[in-house]
Design an enzyme around this catalytic site. Structure first.
Site, short mmCIF file in Angstrom:
data_model
loop_
_atom_site.label_atom_id
_atom_site.label_comp_id
_atom_site.label_asym_id
_atom_site.label_seq_id
_atom_site.Cartn_x
_atom_site.Cartn_y
_atom_site.Cartn_z
N HIS A 208 -2.24 -1.72 -5.25
CA HIS A 208 -2.40 -2.56 -4.22
C HIS A 208 -1.03 -3.10 -3.65
O HIS A 208 -0.74 -3.05 -2.54
CB HIS A 208 -2.92 -3.85 -5.16
N HIS A 212 0.28 -2.07 0.25
CA HIS A 212 1.02 -3.10 1.35
C HIS A 212 2.38 -2.59 1.66
O HIS A 212 2.75 -3.16 2.86
CB HIS A 212 0.68 -4.57 0.58
N HIS A 237 -9.94 -2.96 0.91
CA HIS A 237 -10.22 -4.10 0.26
C HIS A 237 -11.63 -4.49 -0.33
O HIS A 237 -11.85 -4.47 -1.35
CB HIS A 237 -9.83 -5.49 0.72
N GLU A 349 -5.86 -10.83 8.91
CA GLU A 349 -4.96 -10.41 8.11
C GLU A 349 -3.67 -11.81 8.04
O GLU A 349 -3.50 -11.95 7.00
CB GLU A 349 -4.23 -9.29 7.84
N HIS A 364 -6.07 -14.81 6.47
CA HIS A 364 -5.86 -14.09 4.91
C HIS A 364 -4.51 -14.46 4.14
O HIS A 364 -4.62 -14.78 3.07
CB HIS A 364 -6.25 -12.71 5.10
N HIS A 368 -3.88 -16.81 0.88
CA HIS A 368 -2.99 -16.34 -0.45
C HIS A 368 -1.96 -17.61 -0.58
O HIS A 368 -1.63 -17.85 -1.72
CB HIS A 368 -2.35 -15.06 0.01
N HIS A 404 -11.10 -12.64 -1.69
CA HIS A 404 -11.48 -11.38 -0.82
C HIS A 404 -12.99 -11.20 -0.63
O HIS A 404 -13.36 -10.56 0.34
CB HIS A 404 -10.64 -10.42 -1.54
CU1 CUO Z 1 -4.25 -7.03 -0.38
CU2 CUO Z 1 -5.04 -10.27 0.02
O1 CUO Z 1 -3.96 -9.13 -1.05
O2 CUO Z 1 -4.70 -8.22 1.10
#
Ligand code: CUO
Length: 694
Positions: A208, A212, A237, A349, A364, A368, A404
């Site tokens: 992960h 990113h 995701h 995002e 998104h 977080h 998510h």
């Molecule tokens: Cu990979 Cu929320 O963490 O996008």
């Protein structure tokens, strides 16, 4: 190591000054005296000669005029760094921009060396990684896994005092690995703990983080604007969620709930038990029943209300239901069948490609942030963000999946506006699948076997200010025996045909033991494999090993060591080895299943190459886990929508997977049997526990 790879030594012991020799090779950076931070200048001669006898290799650092670093320097050395906090993101984007635009490798190395001891180590490592991955002169270098650089993000804080003790007291050759128990973050009183082995797996968290890195949402446009990156944000995701749900069902749990009411107390609590070695504080916990609050933290320059998130959400839903986004000039941009999901991904995002951040916000990422600060929304306790604030740690927390699940739902809402695939869009006339099965060595046909394995990671790169030499942490993780897919395809035409084999695995029954309807099952279908085939007229027998999967990277790559002795030294093998560390870890390809055998359905389809093919050279590299990570410097290698053929509602009259099938598809029942024992890694035909090195 010679040439351009010496920059990789900057990953070694990120809090130790740059002039302290790095790595087992004792590499010394010969830095210009004026590169020393102010506090060392008065003792420059002593500092720069102190380690002379201790070094085996020297790297000259060229003195150049240093670009303005005042922006990235706004974050203190000992503060926590979150990609999701807009201020931090801007600082990182600036540094990436600086790194990317340096003309030569020597200049890049020079500025990186200069900035290393002046910047926040987490920010520096992030920006350095993105820059190395994307610069033409360094993109083939193997970035060490983050678990080696910042092991404190991946394991129990108590490991480190034990590791330091071992390193200080025991000579390098005689050290014993430090065992990390499987159950250390909670007890079985917490039902969610049953799937902690998944959430806390080092490999999936590394994936992960790496994903990113490869797909940053901010930074120079040239590296953000990758082919279909918004769609891939959705799909990668979505697939992680499908895998998590299969894991939950394997353990007798319900599918993950969606976190949709942001005013309600959050039932999922999580106590990470991680200590940050750099920011020297523990990562905050979130007790059961925490509530999101409006965020107003001046120190982080982040200020928004839960109501803002709700407005962004409602506007995105409005765009989906009206079929168009309003762009920054007030024009309607239709959410088309082809590009709609990609545009939505960038909007949700959101990335710098969002067509209208003022209207649709940053749903998104701010989600977080809101979750990660709910314990201290106004900074009155001077606490930093929780683990949802860092892509390297977020997947450990049960709320990640609930959040998510909501994000995924927004995409599904859009997908549900598209017309179902017609039979013509699904079938491949003349191509028939005659038989499919999976075969695990020494198991009955159609049985997959899972068990526990133990593997080691080396902590020494991440243990600042301790004696050298490997110091291993041994953790227990899920694993499976490798298996083959055997597929028989009949080509009834009299010419050679090409197609794409698409293999998915999905749970057969729901929480109550009832067979899934296709509408409920399709979101749970996990991509296992996707590859091109050439079919001669008549019968074709295809054998494919699970280790070749289009979503995974080999075990050794997840846990590779930069200085590992058996690393290929040159040529295509090195190229292959070095490809990015992005990819689902092979040991997590198969869900755990259960002791009695967990029923799954294996779906295989051969689609027509006409609709699949992207004509491009496939030598792009970094293509091991192409379905999740794309192919470096190339277009996404499949022209179909990601998740095809399960990404849309099925046509009228089709309620079950069996009814969905055309001649070019087949389904078979598969059982996953779990053995609750630690078995040697050789059972998976992997190369054994070869991660230790001398
Ligand atoms: Cu990979 Cu929320 O963490 O996008």
């Amino acid at each position: 190591m010679a040439d351009n790879s010496s920059i990789l030594y900057l990953f070694d012991r990120p809090a130790e000054p740059v002039y302290v020799p790095k790595g087992e090779q004792r590499v010394a950076f010969e830095i210009p005296a004026n590169y020393l931070p102010d506090r060392y200048r008065s003792v420059a001669t002593e500092v720069l000669t102190r380690y002379n006898d201790d070094t085996k290799m020297k790297v000259q650092v060229k003195s150049i005029s240093i670009p303005d670093l005042s922006v990235p320097m706004q974050l203190g050395r000992r503060e926590a760094f979150s990609l999701f906090i807009p201020l931090h993101r801007k600082l990182a984007a600036r540094l990436i921009d600086i790194f990317i635009n340096l003309r030569t490798y020597e200049d890049f190395l020079s500025v990186a060396v200069y900035s290393r001891d002046r910047l926040n180590p987490n920010l520096f490592i992030y920006a350095l990684s993105v820059a190395i991955l994307h610069r033409p002169d360094t993109k083939n270098l193997p970035i060490p896994p983050l678990s080696e650089i910042f092991p404190d993000k991946f394991m129990d804080g108590s490991v480190f005092s034990r590791a330091k003790e071992e390193a200080n007291v025991v000579p390098a050759g005689a050290r014993v690995p430090i065992e990390i128990p499987l159950d250390y973050t909670a007890s079985d009183l917490d039902e969610e703990h049953r799937v902690a082995y998944f959430r806390e797996d080092i490999g999936i968290n590394l994936h992960h983080w790496h994903w990113h890195l490869v797909f940053p949402f901010d930074g120079p446009r040239s590296i953000v604007d990758k082919d279909r990156r918004g769609e891939l944000f959705y799909y990668m995701h979505q697939q992680m969620m499908a895998r998590y749900n299969a894991e939950r069902l394997s353990n007798g749990m319900n599918r993950v709930r969606r976190f949709i009411n942001w005013r309600e107390p959050i039932p999922e609590g999580y106590f990470p038990k991680l200590d940050s070695q750099v920011a020297s504080r523990t990562w905050p916990a979130r007790p059961t029943g925490s509530v999101l609050k409006d965020i107003n933290r001046q120190a982080d320059q982040v200020n928004f209300d839960i109501q803002d998130l709700e407005r962004f959400r409602d506007r995105i839903y409005e765009a989906i239901h009206t079929g168009a986004i309003i762009n920054a000039r007030g024009e309607r941009v239709p959410l088309t069948e082809k590009d709609g999901v990609d545009m939505l991904g960038n909007l949700i995002e959101s990335s710098i490609l969002s067509l209208n951040p003022n209207l649709y916000g940053d749903l998104h990422n701010m989600g977080h942030v809101a979750i990660s600060f709910c314990h201290d929304p106004d900074n009155r306790y001077l606490e930093s963000f929780g683990i949802m604030g860092d892509p390297a740690t977020a997947m450990r927390d049960p709320i990640f999946y609930a959040f998510h699940a909501f994000i995924n739902d927004v995409f599904v809402e859009h997908k549900n506006t598209l017309s179902p695939y017609t039979n013509q869009q699904l079938d491949y006339p003349g191509i028939e699948i005659k038989g499919i099965e999976v075969q695990t060595p020494s198991q009955p046909t159609n049985v997959l076997s899972t068990f526990w394995s133990k593997s080691d990671v080396d902590l020494s790169r991440g243990l600042d200010f301790t004696p050298r030499g490997p110091i291993l942490a041994r953790f227990t993780h899920l694993n499976h025996a490798r298996f083959n897919y055997n597929i028989v395809v009949n080509n009834r035409s009299n010419s050679t045909k090409r197609g794409t084999v698409r293999i998915y695995l999905g749970p057969k029954r729901d929480e109550r033991g009832l067979p899934f309807t296709l509408e409920n099952q399709r979101g749970l279908m996990m991509e296992m494999e996707k590859f091109k085939v050439t079919l001669k007229p008549g019968e074709n027998r295809i054998v494919r090993s699970s280790s070749q999967s289009s979503v995974t990277i080999p075990f050794e790559r997840t846990f590779r060591n930069l200085e590992e002795q058996n690393r290929p030294s040159a040529g295509p093998a090195l190229e292959q080895f070095n490809l990015c560390g992005c990819g689902w870890p092979e040991h997590m390809l198969v869900p755990k299943g259960n002791k009695g055998g967990f029923p799954m359905e294996l779906f295989v389809m051969v689609s027509d190459i006409e609709g699949d093919e992207i004509v491009q050279s496939e030598v792009g590299g970094c293509n091991d886990a192409a379905s999740f990570c794309g192919v470096r410097d190339r277009k996404y290698p499949d022209a179909r929508p990601m998740g095809y053929p399960f990404d849309r509602r099925s046509r009228d009259g089709v309620n079950t997977l069996a009814q969905f099938l055309s001649g070019n598809m087949a389904v078979t029942d598969v059982n996953i049997r779990f053995t609750d024992q630690v078995l040697p890694r050789t059972r998976s035909e992997s190369t054994g526990n070869s991660l230790s090195f001398s």
